[in-house]
Design a protein around this motif. Structure first.
Motif, PDB file in Angstrom:
ATOM      1  N   ASN A 177       3.539  36.491 -38.355  1.00 62.52           N
ATOM      2  CA  ASN A 177       2.604  35.996 -37.208  1.00 62.52           C
ATOM      3  C   ASN A 177       2.957  34.610 -37.211  1.00 62.52           C
ATOM      4  O   ASN A 177       2.922  33.608 -37.957  1.00 62.52           O
ATOM      5  CB  ASN A 177       1.009  35.923 -37.921  1.00 62.52           C
ATOM      6  N   PHE A 178       3.142  34.115 -35.820  1.00 66.03           N
ATOM      7  CA  PHE A 178       3.908  32.830 -35.414  1.00 66.03           C
ATOM      8  C   PHE A 178       2.600  31.681 -35.743  1.00 66.03           C
ATOM      9  O   PHE A 178       2.930  30.557 -36.204  1.00 66.03           O
ATOM     10  CB  PHE A 178       4.241  32.910 -34.104  1.00 66.03           C
ATOM     11  N   SER A 218       8.824  28.701 -32.358  1.00 71.33           N
ATOM     12  CA  SER A 218       9.264  29.687 -31.428  1.00 71.33           C
ATOM     13  C   SER A 218      10.804  29.236 -31.038  1.00 71.33           C
ATOM     14  O   SER A 218      11.823  30.137 -30.992  1.00 71.33           O
ATOM     15  CB  SER A 218       8.513  29.965 -30.330  1.00 71.33           C
ATOM     16  N   PHE A 241      13.298  39.548 -34.434  1.00 70.95           N
ATOM     17  CA  PHE A 241      12.069  39.978 -34.368  1.00 70.95           C
ATOM     18  C   PHE A 241      11.552  40.758 -33.208  1.00 70.95           C
ATOM     19  O   PHE A 241      12.083  40.336 -32.399  1.00 70.95           O
ATOM     20  CB  PHE A 241      10.727  38.704 -34.713  1.00 70.95           C
ATOM     21  N   ARG A 283       8.598  41.156 -30.574  1.00 67.91           N
ATOM     22  CA  ARG A 283       7.253  40.606 -30.699  1.00 67.91           C
ATOM     23  C   ARG A 283       6.431  40.943 -29.557  1.00 67.91           C
ATOM     24  O   ARG A 283       7.030  41.594 -28.545  1.00 67.91           O
ATOM     25  CB  ARG A 283       7.590  38.914 -30.297  1.00 67.91           C
ATOM     26  N   ARG A 338       1.502  42.090 -32.281  1.00 70.39           N
ATOM     27  CA  ARG A 338       2.105  42.027 -33.534  1.00 70.39           C
ATOM     28  C   ARG A 338       3.703  41.561 -33.349  1.00 70.39           C
ATOM     29  O   ARG A 338       4.407  41.473 -32.245  1.00 70.39           O
ATOM     30  CB  ARG A 338       2.232  43.487 -34.060  1.00 70.39           C
ATOM     31  N   VAL A 339       4.035  40.977 -34.549  1.00 66.82           N
ATOM     32  CA  VAL A 339       5.379  40.620 -34.819  1.00 66.82           C
ATOM     33  C   VAL A 339       6.013  41.505 -35.857  1.00 66.82           C
ATOM     34  O   VAL A 339       5.543  41.701 -37.062  1.00 66.82           O
ATOM     35  CB  VAL A 339       5.626  39.077 -35.281  1.00 66.82           C
TER      36      VAL A 339
END
Length: 299
Positions: free
Chosen positions: A18-19, A34, A49, A51, A55-56
């Motif tokens: 989760n960024f 990012s 990842f 994206r 979700r990631v």
């Protein structure tokens, strides 16, 4: 070359998936995080990842890189720790090899003294047989060895740090266990557990003593290590002659007795090192080892 800041950011994102949460942990805003990940992906030429708005997820390449990234960060942390240790006066490591026999008495005493007298030195300990120690010291892989006396041609220096008598180990139920000082001749014909040729020093020493005194025990087993020999004595398989320090091993079913002999049979333990060793901490460790020598038991 990889940027450790980017690698660290990747590991946090890979952990959180989760960024937003990752950015909060890193104390930065999400846009620069990012950008770091994007730059890292460009440098590696892979997608780390997958994206979406929901979700990631790590890609297979991302999962593989996570393992290596964690190793890389650990190495970086180790480098920082080592540098700070040097700055505080904790100046390095001495690698010491030891034979199993040292663990009964000498090695614990030495470690305790070294930790008290030289806390700035880290001891890296590894168990090795004497022949392996010789090779490792010559190659520079090991700084110092604790071994049985060396034989043959070599250029290593040594110091006898312990000389202990050989004693008779007897199963508690055996008739000889009731004798205070059994004679060596009482071994003739008895089931006997011998040091194998792999334990060259003790094997040759006992063979010589037996031959010189005309003793012919009935050898039923041959073992390399004292611990294995004592386990068989404890099981009642036979008698054995072992260094006195092995009394510190935890075997309740064994009685140890000094032997009635014309000349005392002793086993020596030596510290060995190469005169070419350049570890500046080695002399300090040798001094600590020398301080552990019992004058009453040293030649």
């Amino acid at each position: 070359m990889l940027d450790l800041t980017q690698v660290r950011s990747f590991v946090v994102v890979a952990t959180e998936l989760n960024f937003s949460r990752a950015a909060k942990r890193l104390n930065i805003t999400q846009p620069p995080l990012s950008r770091q990940i994007k730059l890292l992906e460009q440098q590696l030429d892979v997608t780390l990842f997958e994206r979406s708005s929901r979700r990631v997820v790590l890609t297979p390449a991302g999962m593989a890189f996570l393992i290596e990234a964690q190793k890389l960060l650990e190495l970086g942390n180790s480098a920082i720790t080592a540098t700070r240790r040097i700055a505080r006066g904790n100046v390095g490591t001495v690698k010491i090899a030891f034979v199993g026999a040292t663990t009964y008495s000498f090695l614990p005493r030495f470690i305790a003294q070294a930790r008290a007298a030289a806390p700035h030195i880290d001891l890296e300990l590894v168990q090795m047989e004497t022949a392996e120690q010789l090779q490792s010291i010559n190659s520079g892989e090991v700084d110092l060895g604790l071994s049985r006396p060396l034989s043959g041609s070599h250029h290593l220096q040594s110091l006898c740090v312990e000389r202990e008598p050989m004693m008779l180990a007897i199963p508690r139920a055996h008739p000889l266990a009731s004798k205070r000082r059994p004679s060596l001749t009482s071994l003739s014909g008895e089931a006997f557990i011998m040091f194998s040729p792999a334990a060259r020093y003790l094997h040759e020493k006992l063979n010589k003593v037996m031959t010189e005194n005309g003793i012919t025990p009935r050898i039923v087993q041959s073992m390399t290590h004292s611990q294995a020999i004592l386990s068989l004595v404890s099981a009642g398989i036979g008698l054995a002659v072992v260094p006195a320090g092995t009394q510190n091993a935890c075997f309740d079913n064994i009685v140890f007795r000094a032997m009635d002999m014309r000349e005392e049979c002793t086993a020596e333990l030596h510290a060995i090192w190469s005169p070419d060793n350049r570890n500046p901490l080695l002399p300090e460790i040798r001094d600590i080892i020398a301080s552990q020598i019992d004058p009453g038991r040293h030649p």
